[in-house]
Design an enzyme around this catalytic site. Structure first.
Site, short mmCIF file in Angstrom:
data_model
loop_
_atom_site.label_atom_id
_atom_site.label_comp_id
_atom_site.label_asym_id
_atom_site.label_seq_id
_atom_site.Cartn_x
_atom_site.Cartn_y
_atom_site.Cartn_z
N HIS A 44 3.57 7.77 -12.68
CA HIS A 44 4.38 9.11 -12.33
C HIS A 44 4.62 9.87 -13.89
CE1 HIS A 44 4.73 8.74 -8.28
NE2 HIS A 44 5.58 7.46 -8.41
N GLN A 145 3.96 -3.67 -5.82
CA GLN A 145 5.13 -2.66 -5.18
C GLN A 145 4.74 -2.49 -3.75
OE1 GLN A 145 6.58 0.01 -7.94
NE2 GLN A 145 6.97 1.57 -6.52
N GLU A 147 6.05 -0.06 -0.75
CA GLU A 147 6.53 1.16 -0.60
C GLU A 147 5.94 2.07 0.34
OE1 GLU A 147 5.93 3.21 -4.34
OE2 GLU A 147 4.09 2.45 -4.58
N ASP A 173 9.49 5.92 -1.95
CA ASP A 173 8.30 6.33 -1.00
C ASP A 173 8.49 5.55 0.22
OD1 ASP A 173 6.87 7.89 -2.72
OD2 ASP A 173 6.15 6.43 -3.86
#
Length: 252
Positions: A44, A145, A147, A173
């Site tokens: 990000h 991850q 999400e 998310d």
């Protein structure tokens, strides 16, 4: 720092933060504060390959392990982060067992995976290739991850994949994909987090969780979560500045 993976997989509590400010000075300041690790956010934040290596060097100055959250599932991105000397990688948006197995393959040298051998920084620019081949599979942390709604639905199969060290939960998310945003849906989101944590622990995996701050770590530790990423350097800079300005403006 070679014991970082063993600390993680043993379920000992480790607390780190994301580094999103793309400069080694920010990493030095963050590392000097004494986190157990940092995670450079290449998903990000605007952080490129060359800058990642300099940021890892900055963390090394304070003997703080530096992981990298790679932008996606591409094996080239995983290999690049590890070749730069990262202590591990966090692979985002893993939603099924095939994607989990691909992350293992990309992050491990043969025979456990297909990571390529090269004379990068992690291998001492060619001087320590043999040593790196011997030790990397035992020292590099692989966190994936969870999400997405698909990841939640497939968590038992994902957690069973051999070679995954940490199942990391991204509640932001996750809340979007299971329609559990906002305070009114907190119970639904928390139930999903607990389901992921339970499945991961049952499979013998360490469990991680992102929190915006450290105020409820003790609560989540009771759920078996031991690996925490708390906010980011950018978030903390913003919060600290806002608090300082508010205080100054309230003085009479």
């Amino acid at each position: 720092m070679s014991g970082f993976r063993q600390t993680c997989i043993a379920g000992d509590r480790v607390i780190g933060t994301f580094t999103a400010i793309p400069h080694p000075v920010a990493v030095e300041i963050t590392a000097a504060a004494g986190p157990d690790f940092i995670c450079i956010d290449c998903e990000h934040a605007q952080i490129g390959r060359e800058r990642v290596e300099d940021m890892i060097r900055a963390a090394d100055l304070h003997r703080v392990p530096a992981m990298v959250r790679v932008p996606g599932h591409a094996p080239e991105a995983i290999a690049s982060a590890l070749d730069a000397g990262a202590a591990g990688v966090l692979v985002p948006r893993v939603s099924n067992a095939d994607e989990a197995r691909a992350a293992v393959t990309a992050s491990r040298f043969p025979p456990a995976g297909r990571r390529g051998v090269g004379p990068g920084r992690a291998a001492g620019y060619g001087y320590r290739i043999a040593e790196t081949l011997k030790s990397a599979n035992e020292t590099v942390v692989l966190a994936i991850q969870i999400e997405t709604a698909e990841g939640l639905a497939n968590i038992e199969e994902i957690a069973a994949v051999e070679g995954i060290d940490v199942i990391f939960i991204g509640p932001g998310d996750l809340s979007v994909t299971i329609d559990a945003m906002g305070p009114a849906n907190a119970d639904r989101l928390n139930a999903a987090i607990r389901r992921i944590a339970d499945a991961a622990r049952a499979a013998g995996k360490a469990v991680g969780l992102f929190r915006p701050d450290g105020s409820d770590v003790a609560t989540w530790e009771k759920a078996g979560i031991s690996f925490y990423i708390i906010g980011s350097d950018a978030m903390m800079l913003s919060a600290g500045l806002a608090a300082g300005l508010k205080q100054a403006r309230s003085e009479t």
